[in-house]
Design an enzyme around this catalytic site. Sequence first.
Site, PDB file in Angstrom:
ATOM      1  N   CYS A 210       0.831  -1.110   0.058  1.00 60.04           N
ATOM      2  CA  CYS A 210      -0.171  -0.012   0.107  1.00 60.04           C
ATOM      3  C   CYS A 210       0.731   1.246  -0.058  1.00 60.04           C
ATOM      4  O   CYS A 210       0.766   2.180  -0.920  1.00 60.04           O
ATOM      5  CB  CYS A 210      -0.867  -0.046   1.270  1.00 60.04           C
ATOM      6  SG  CYS A 210      -1.865   1.636   1.455  1.00 60.04           S
TER       7      CYS A 210
ATOM      8  N   CYS B 297      -1.568   1.801  -3.004  1.00 58.38           N
ATOM      9  CA  CYS B 297      -2.397   3.025  -2.697  1.00 58.38           C
ATOM     10  C   CYS B 297      -1.863   4.481  -2.736  1.00 58.38           C
ATOM     11  O   CYS B 297      -2.459   5.085  -3.462  1.00 58.38           O
ATOM     12  CB  CYS B 297      -3.262   2.846  -1.568  1.00 58.38           C
ATOM     13  SG  CYS B 297      -3.712   0.951  -1.005  1.00 58.38           S
TER      14      CYS B 297
ATOM     15  N   LYS C 278      -0.073   5.475  -5.935  1.00 55.78           N
ATOM     16  CA  LYS C 278      -1.159   5.563  -7.009  1.00 55.78           C
ATOM     17  C   LYS C 278      -1.870   6.643  -6.892  1.00 55.78           C
ATOM     18  O   LYS C 278      -2.236   7.477  -7.815  1.00 55.78           O
ATOM     19  CB  LYS C 278      -1.967   4.120  -7.137  1.00 55.78           C
ATOM     20  CG  LYS C 278      -2.949   4.032  -7.733  1.00 55.78           C
ATOM     21  CD  LYS C 278      -4.463   4.827  -7.498  1.00 55.78           C
ATOM     22  CE  LYS C 278      -5.090   4.248  -6.072  1.00 55.78           C
ATOM     23  NZ  LYS C 278      -5.373   2.851  -5.904  1.00 55.78           N
TER      24      LYS C 278
ATOM     25  N   TYR D  12      -9.359  -3.264 -11.186  1.00 58.38           N
ATOM     26  CA  TYR D  12      -8.982  -1.924 -10.349  1.00 58.38           C
ATOM     27  C   TYR D  12      -7.745  -1.164 -10.999  1.00 58.38           C
ATOM     28  O   TYR D  12      -7.653  -0.160 -11.125  1.00 58.38           O
ATOM     29  CB  TYR D  12      -8.621  -2.343  -8.980  1.00 58.38           C
ATOM     30  CG  TYR D  12      -9.803  -2.605  -8.135  1.00 58.38           C
ATOM     31  CD1 TYR D  12     -10.066  -1.437  -7.054  1.00 58.38           C
ATOM     32  CD2 TYR D  12     -10.237  -3.715  -7.728  1.00 58.38           C
ATOM     33  CE1 TYR D  12     -10.781  -1.504  -6.059  1.00 58.38           C
ATOM     34  CE2 TYR D  12     -11.061  -3.888  -6.761  1.00 58.38           C
ATOM     35  CZ  TYR D  12     -11.597  -2.617  -5.890  1.00 58.38           C
ATOM     36  OH  TYR D  12     -12.731  -3.026  -4.809  1.00 58.38           O
TER      37      TYR D  12
ATOM     38  N   GLU E 199      -7.429   2.132 -13.145  1.00 62.16           N
ATOM     39  CA  GLU E 199      -6.778   3.212 -12.368  1.00 62.16           C
ATOM     40  C   GLU E 199      -5.564   3.891 -13.315  1.00 62.16           C
ATOM     41  O   GLU E 199      -5.280   4.886 -13.469  1.00 62.16           O
ATOM     42  CB  GLU E 199      -6.385   2.832 -11.032  1.00 62.16           C
ATOM     43  CG  GLU E 199      -7.695   2.811 -10.187  1.00 62.16           C
ATOM     44  CD  GLU E 199      -7.314   2.448  -8.518  1.00 62.16           C
ATOM     45  OE1 GLU E 199      -8.129   2.819  -7.844  1.00 62.16           O
ATOM     46  OE2 GLU E 199      -5.982   2.122  -8.481  1.00 62.16           O
TER      47      GLU E 199
ATOM     48  N   HIS F 202     -27.033  22.252  -0.071  1.00 63.20           N
ATOM     49  CA  HIS F 202     -27.113  22.711  -1.343  1.00 63.20           C
ATOM     50  C   HIS F 202     -25.850  23.702  -1.538  1.00 63.20           C
ATOM     51  O   HIS F 202     -25.811  24.805  -0.501  1.00 63.20           O
ATOM     52  CB  HIS F 202     -28.324  23.276  -1.435  1.00 63.20           C
ATOM     53  CG  HIS F 202     -28.529  23.686  -2.915  1.00 63.20           C
ATOM     54  ND1 HIS F 202     -28.984  22.922  -4.065  1.00 63.20           N
ATOM     55  CD2 HIS F 202     -28.885  25.057  -3.383  1.00 63.20           C
ATOM     56  CE1 HIS F 202     -28.933  23.683  -4.984  1.00 63.20           C
ATOM     57  NE2 HIS F 202     -28.862  25.092  -4.761  1.00 63.20           N
TER      58      HIS F 202
ATOM     59  N   GLU G 171     -26.003  15.910  -2.304  1.00 67.60           N
ATOM     60  CA  GLU G 171     -27.440  16.218  -2.220  1.00 67.60           C
ATOM     61  C   GLU G 171     -28.231  15.405  -2.962  1.00 67.60           C
ATOM     62  O   GLU G 171     -29.394  15.114  -2.641  1.00 67.60           O
ATOM     63  CB  GLU G 171     -27.786  17.849  -2.213  1.00 67.60           C
ATOM     64  CG  GLU G 171     -27.922  18.442  -3.516  1.00 67.60           C
ATOM     65  CD  GLU G 171     -28.279  19.620  -3.464  1.00 67.60           C
ATOM     66  OE1 GLU G 171     -29.132  20.195  -2.929  1.00 67.60           O
ATOM     67  OE2 GLU G 171     -27.488  20.534  -4.183  1.00 67.60           O
TER      68      GLU G 171
HETATM   69  P1  NDP Z   1      -8.594  -7.474 -10.285  1.00 64.18           P
HETATM   70  O1  NDP Z   1      -8.805  -9.203 -10.059  1.00 64.18           O
HETATM   71  O2  NDP Z   1      -9.320  -6.516  -9.975  1.00 64.18           O
HETATM   72  O3  NDP Z   1      -8.420  -7.495 -12.122  1.00 64.18           O
HETATM   73  C1  NDP Z   1      -7.530  -8.367 -12.748  1.00 64.18           C
HETATM   74  C2  NDP Z   1      -8.002  -8.175 -14.187  1.00 64.18           C
HETATM   75  O4  NDP Z   1      -6.793  -8.830 -15.032  1.00 64.18           O
HETATM   76  C3  NDP Z   1      -9.278  -8.794 -14.662  1.00 64.18           C
HETATM   77  O5  NDP Z   1      -9.857  -7.733 -15.474  1.00 64.18           O
HETATM   78  C4  NDP Z   1      -8.978  -9.991 -15.241  1.00 64.18           C
HETATM   79  O6  NDP Z   1     -10.012 -10.293 -16.301  1.00 64.18           O
HETATM   80  C5  NDP Z   1      -7.627  -9.675 -15.828  1.00 64.18           C
HETATM   81  N1  NDP Z   1      -6.959 -10.849 -16.029  1.00 64.18           N
HETATM   82  C6  NDP Z   1      -6.561 -11.788 -15.225  1.00 64.18           C
HETATM   83  N2  NDP Z   1      -5.713 -12.839 -15.708  1.00 64.18           N
HETATM   84  C7  NDP Z   1      -5.575 -12.331 -17.211  1.00 64.18           C
HETATM   85  C8  NDP Z   1      -4.834 -12.831 -18.439  1.00 64.18           C
HETATM   86  N3  NDP Z   1      -4.049 -14.083 -17.980  1.00 64.18           N
HETATM   87  N4  NDP Z   1      -4.906 -12.312 -19.449  1.00 64.18           N
HETATM   88  C9  NDP Z   1      -5.700 -10.999 -19.527  1.00 64.18           C
HETATM   89  N5  NDP Z   1      -6.287 -10.603 -18.430  1.00 64.18           N
HETATM   90  C10 NDP Z   1      -6.380 -11.173 -17.158  1.00 64.18           C
HETATM   91  O7  NDP Z   1      -6.925  -7.320  -9.808  1.00 64.18           O
HETATM   92  P2  NDP Z   1      -5.981  -6.253  -9.805  1.00 64.18           P
HETATM   93  O8  NDP Z   1      -4.620  -6.526 -10.206  1.00 64.18           O
HETATM   94  O9  NDP Z   1      -6.585  -4.841 -10.716  1.00 64.18           O
HETATM   95  O10 NDP Z   1      -6.056  -5.830  -8.314  1.00 64.18           O
HETATM   96  C11 NDP Z   1      -5.723  -6.591  -7.557  1.00 64.18           C
HETATM   97  C12 NDP Z   1      -6.592  -6.289  -5.989  1.00 64.18           C
HETATM   98  O11 NDP Z   1      -5.874  -5.283  -5.607  1.00 64.18           O
HETATM   99  C13 NDP Z   1      -8.048  -6.079  -6.211  1.00 64.18           C
HETATM  100  O12 NDP Z   1      -8.659  -7.096  -6.094  1.00 64.18           O
HETATM  101  C14 NDP Z   1      -8.052  -4.945  -5.334  1.00 64.18           C
HETATM  102  O13 NDP Z   1      -8.917  -5.748  -4.186  1.00 64.18           O
HETATM  103  C15 NDP Z   1      -6.878  -4.511  -4.806  1.00 64.18           C
HETATM  104  N6  NDP Z   1      -6.939  -2.982  -5.427  1.00 64.18           N
HETATM  105  C16 NDP Z   1      -7.736  -1.910  -4.684  1.00 64.18           C
HETATM  106  C17 NDP Z   1      -7.585  -0.790  -5.145  1.00 64.18           C
HETATM  107  C18 NDP Z   1      -8.463   0.150  -4.458  1.00 64.18           C
HETATM  108  O14 NDP Z   1      -9.223  -0.213  -3.356  1.00 64.18           O
HETATM  109  N7  NDP Z   1      -8.759   1.439  -5.185  1.00 64.18           N
HETATM  110  C19 NDP Z   1      -6.599  -0.155  -6.194  1.00 64.18           C
HETATM  111  C20 NDP Z   1      -5.841  -1.740  -6.889  1.00 64.18           C
HETATM  112  C21 NDP Z   1      -6.033  -2.642  -6.296  1.00 64.18           C
HETATM  113  P3  NDP Z   1     -11.462 -11.384 -15.770  1.00 64.18           P
HETATM  114  O15 NDP Z   1     -12.218 -10.089 -15.089  1.00 64.18           O
HETATM  115  O16 NDP Z   1     -11.863 -11.821 -16.977  1.00 64.18           O
HETATM  116  O17 NDP Z   1     -10.948 -12.141 -14.802  1.00 64.18           O
END
Ligand code: NDP
Length: 451
Positions: free
Chosen positions: A43, A48, A51, A180, A184, A439, A444
């Site tokens: 983080c 976080c 980022k 996510y 982002e 307001h 609101e």
């Molecule tokens: P996510 O699980 O959110 O997303 C992973 C993405 O990668 C999905 O779109 C998935 O597709 C895709 N994917 C997985 N494997 C492959 C592959 N082999 N080829 C192509 N695409 C693939 O993971 P993130 O890495 O974005 O984030 C990890 C965690 O970190 C999150 O779950 C979240 O909890 C935390 N996080 C929180 C944030 C916040 O609170 N603002 C910010 C950043 C991270 P599909 O959907 O088809 O599986």
Amino acid sequence: MDKKDFDLFVIGGGSGGVRAARIAAQHGARVAIAESANFGGTCVNRGCVPKKLMVYASRYADQFTSGAAYGWTLPGQPEFQWGRLIGHKDVEIQRLEGLYERNLQGSGVETLSEHAEIVGPHTVKLHSSNRLATANTILVATGGRPDVPAFPGNELAITSDQLFHLSEQPKRVLIVGGGYIAVEFAGIFAGLGSQVTQYVRGPSLLRGFDEDLASLLSEHLARRNVRIQHGQEVRRIELQAGGLKVTASNGEMLEVDAVVLCTGRRPKTEGLGLDSVGMETSADGAIMVDPFGRTSVESIYAIGDVTNRMNLTPVAIREGHALADRLYGGLDVPPLNYDLVPTAVFTTPEIGVVGLTEKAAREKYPELRVLKSKFRAMGPAFAGSQDQVFIKVLVDGPTDRVVGIHLLGDGVAEMVQLVGVALTANAKWSDFRNTVALHPTVAEEIVTLRG
Ligand code: NDP
């Protein structure tokens, strides 16, 4: 029982581990914590915090443009310098990392900057100092690491681990993934002026989020020139003069300066010695725990992303704090309710969510009322922005209880933190409606929303 070196030995100095260690020490436990990389963990160092700083940086582009409508002119063309942002960010991250370590020490926790491996139910081996330490309880809080899909040339791609340390801004970026981190960074790079392509293997962004939010975010990213391609994956990356050549699953050839893999994260358990104690893990490598963080080994607990339940910093912190209160404070803290954890996605505009998605709510509450509104907020609209605000409130008809709120717009992350208080207190829709509007604000519109 023989006297151990420590009451609690924490492996992993990220948000969850640090909180557990500090609270346990404040309750009087003898605590050590080992961290092989940076205190503060993902983080603070690679997640976080840096980022969010980059999100702030990326939003200046809109502000420079909209300033004109408010009577401002700039003396020259604004210019973004990647190196200055990264340098300034590094200073801040270093400060925070130091703060984390000093706060641990100030609480009486022994900090060890080295890798720790479990070699027995009560024993860890410290790699650099080559010594053994014993503890009544071991807590694993090692977090996660980016998952890298297998394809030729994947070593030429980077993940969020490297992204924050790039010496130059990639002017042409391919973001892989639709979760996510992917959205982002697509937003950050687009705001900073890079040319962004995003490959999403599924039909929509942000699987698991409310579908209206995901499609509206897609529109907004496209409006900011992010070229989103669905059903698209990387087949190969090759190095070529002046950059990288990407071959995609539909045959597209793309030339970019960086490929950022945002394809999920996996629990970080390598070199932890879990097999030495017969620790049960799930198919994805996560340490299996009960609602109180107990693993299959009686003296070992686990919290945070290494358990792969809800991978969010505040969740790991709550799990760590509760564990320390239960074990050393004599407090009867109930397990965390994961259903009402507010969450945000820091795109521009951002997303804020608490509670069930419409799809999940319809399954659970057959008489669901769905209240929605979409509009342009006064401030950006005055400056000609086409950005929209979206509000969706889900209400269980018979009880009038609000079971989900989904927001997209400027500043909604701040709103959803407080909306989360209302939902945690079992607020009814009538409670929202009885609240007098403030307001003129965007918020609101939540309390004046009509079905
Ligand atoms: P996510 O699980 O959110 O997303 C992973 C993405 O990668 C999905 O779109 C998935 O597709 C895709 N994917 C997985 N494997 C492959 C592959 N082999 N080829 C192509 N695409 C693939 O993971 P993130 O890495 O974005 O984030 C990890 C965690 O970190 C999150 O779950 C979240 O909890 C935390 N996080 C929180 C944030 C916040 O609170 N603002 C910010 C950043 C991270 P599909 O959907 O088809 O599986």
